[in-house]
Enzyme design. Structure first.
Site, PDB file in Angstrom:
ATOM      1  N   SER A 163      -9.535 -31.840  -2.785  1.00 14.92           N
ATOM      2  CA  SER A 163     -10.157 -32.007  -4.095  1.00 14.92           C
ATOM      3  C   SER A 163      -9.407 -33.070  -4.912  1.00 14.92           C
ATOM      4  O   SER A 163      -9.332 -34.221  -4.482  1.00 14.92           O
ATOM      5  CB  SER A 163     -10.209 -30.650  -4.818  1.00 14.92           C
ATOM      6  OG  SER A 163     -10.991 -30.716  -5.979  1.00 14.92           O
ATOM      7  N   ASP A 292     -21.963 -30.508  -2.680  1.00 16.19           N
ATOM      8  CA  ASP A 292     -20.734 -30.204  -3.412  1.00 16.19           C
ATOM      9  C   ASP A 292     -20.979 -30.356  -4.912  1.00 16.19           C
ATOM     10  O   ASP A 292     -21.282 -31.449  -5.379  1.00 16.19           O
ATOM     11  CB  ASP A 292     -19.626 -31.169  -2.949  1.00 16.19           C
ATOM     12  CG  ASP A 292     -18.272 -30.855  -3.572  1.00 16.19           C
ATOM     13  OD1 ASP A 292     -18.206 -30.147  -4.589  1.00 16.19           O
ATOM     14  OD2 ASP A 292     -17.257 -31.356  -3.033  1.00 16.19           O
ATOM     15  N   HIS A 321     -17.894 -27.054  -2.135  1.00 27.98           N
ATOM     16  CA  HIS A 321     -16.592 -27.634  -2.453  1.00 27.98           C
ATOM     17  C   HIS A 321     -15.500 -26.782  -1.820  1.00 27.98           C
ATOM     18  O   HIS A 321     -15.278 -25.633  -2.211  1.00 27.98           O
ATOM     19  CB  HIS A 321     -16.406 -27.688  -3.975  1.00 27.98           C
ATOM     20  CG  HIS A 321     -15.210 -28.478  -4.409  1.00 27.98           C
ATOM     21  ND1 HIS A 321     -15.143 -29.855  -4.293  1.00 27.98           N
ATOM     22  CD2 HIS A 321     -14.025 -28.093  -4.949  1.00 27.98           C
ATOM     23  CE1 HIS A 321     -13.977 -30.279  -4.756  1.00 27.98           C
ATOM     24  NE2 HIS A 321     -13.281 -29.230  -5.149  1.00 27.98           N
TER      25      HIS A 321
END
Length: 357
Positions: A163, A292, A321
């Protein structure tokens, strides 16, 4: 979809079979937000023991490196040359995040040494500076890499960012080029365009599920420094997020000012890895899902990846995600973890092939 230059693509198809597979999500959990939420709630947390090391950053800040203790792994006869996997967590994450624990566990099973660079303040340590971390700033990553290279000069090093950590890894690679000091890298569920990601998180359901909670965590992190030093109140020159309720508000009131940007928009431009992709000279495998909620599909630079020899971009139709749950019972593992384990093994065992890219 696997977008990559021909040589890198051939390497992945030969050494990393998961990259060529079709990802089939858990049938009852195929929507992106569902994958994201349940991926965090349902997955097992393998036991990992860490040895923490505090190092000082050039600006006086404190960085916590968590080295995974793995006394049962003796694949390497020369411990000083044992490959190292450096992991960078996502926003407000740490070495204790479930997705980090699972990757560390996989690396240990493969016979490699793991170390996690915790973002400032996210491990519960005292904040010594008003500046914490952001996607565009790679100084802490540079400090950690230099420290690891001094400690294990003969060990190949691979960086894996998840991320926001993935954004930092990609931005670092773009800035350092061939001088990055890494054998290869991975970016798992990175955001490619910070402005597009922020806009996506402001959609009503995403705001309720993710945006407000993350903003609250960031405000709490910064307020810890203000309480500990007695600074950050009204009239202070130290940037303060106040009661920011969204990530954009936090970035406007704190991040942009703390890191020297004139505006939030200027920070978002600098933080977007897609702008630096053409300067990357170290092989990097990136994994994103089309659904996502943190990284919209239109912002993923698929077309650019086809023309770049050192970048491979793997985009699945589903996965959310950091989710990528597969199978009827997703607890034993995920597609992301299988891809991670295969790629780090391919890099460390067949690195000479990558050097020919």
């Amino acid at each position: 979809l696997l977008a990559a230059g021909p040589r890198f693509r051939a390497f992945l198809e030969r050494r990393c079979p998961a990259a060529g597979e079709t990802f089939y999500p858990t049938p009852w959990c195929f929507e992106g937000r569902l994958q994201t939420v349940l991926g965090a709630l349902l997955r097992a947390r393998p036991p990992v023991s860490y040895r923490s090391e505090a190092i000082r950053a050039p600006d006086g800040g404190q960085l916590i490196l968590d080295w995974a203790e793995d006394p049962g792994s003796h694949r390497r006869l020369e411990p000083r040359a044992r490959p190292v996997v450096l992991l960078l967590p996502g926003l407000t994450g740490s070495s204790q995040a479930g997705y980090v624990l699972r990757l560390v566990h996989r690396a240990g099973r493969a016979g490699y040494r793991s170390v996690v660079l915790n973002h400032r303040g996210c491990r519960g340590e005292e904040l010594l500076t008003p500046r914490t971390f952001c996607a565009s700033n790679t100084e802490d990553l540079e400090t950690a890499i230099a420290h690891i290279k001094r400690r294990y000069p003969r060990a190949p090093l691979l960086a894996v960012g998840i991320s926001l950590g993935g954004m930092q890894v990609l931005n670092y690679l773009g800035r350092r080029g061939r001088a990055a000091g890494l054998a290869a890298a991975m970016a798992l569920s990175p955001s490619w365009d910070a402005a597009a990601s922020t806009a996506s998180l402001e959609q009503p359901l995403n705001a309720l599920l993710f945006n407000q909670r993350l903003a609250a965590g960031l405000c709490q992190l910064v307020s810890r420094w203000a309480r500990g030093t007695g600074r950050g109140g009204t009239g202070s020159c130290t940037p303060s997020p106040g009661l920011a309720r969204t990530i954009r508000e936090f970035d406007e009131r704190y991040t942009a000012q703390a890191f020297g940007y004139r505006s939030c928009c200027e920070y978002y431009r600098a933080a977007s890895p897609a702008r630096h992709l053409h300067r990357i000279r170290v092989p990097v495998l990136c994994l994103n899902a089309s659904d996502d909620p943190f990284s919209p599909l239109h912002a993923i630079p698929v077309e650019a990846a086809w023309r770049l020899p050192h970048v491979a971009l793997l985009v699945t139709a589903h996965g959310g995600h950091i989710g990528f749950l597969e199978g009827l019972c997703p607890r034993p593992g995920s597609y992301m973890e299988r891809l991670f384990a295969q790629f780090i093994t391919a890099v460390f065992e067949h690195g000479e092939e990558l050097r020919q890219l």
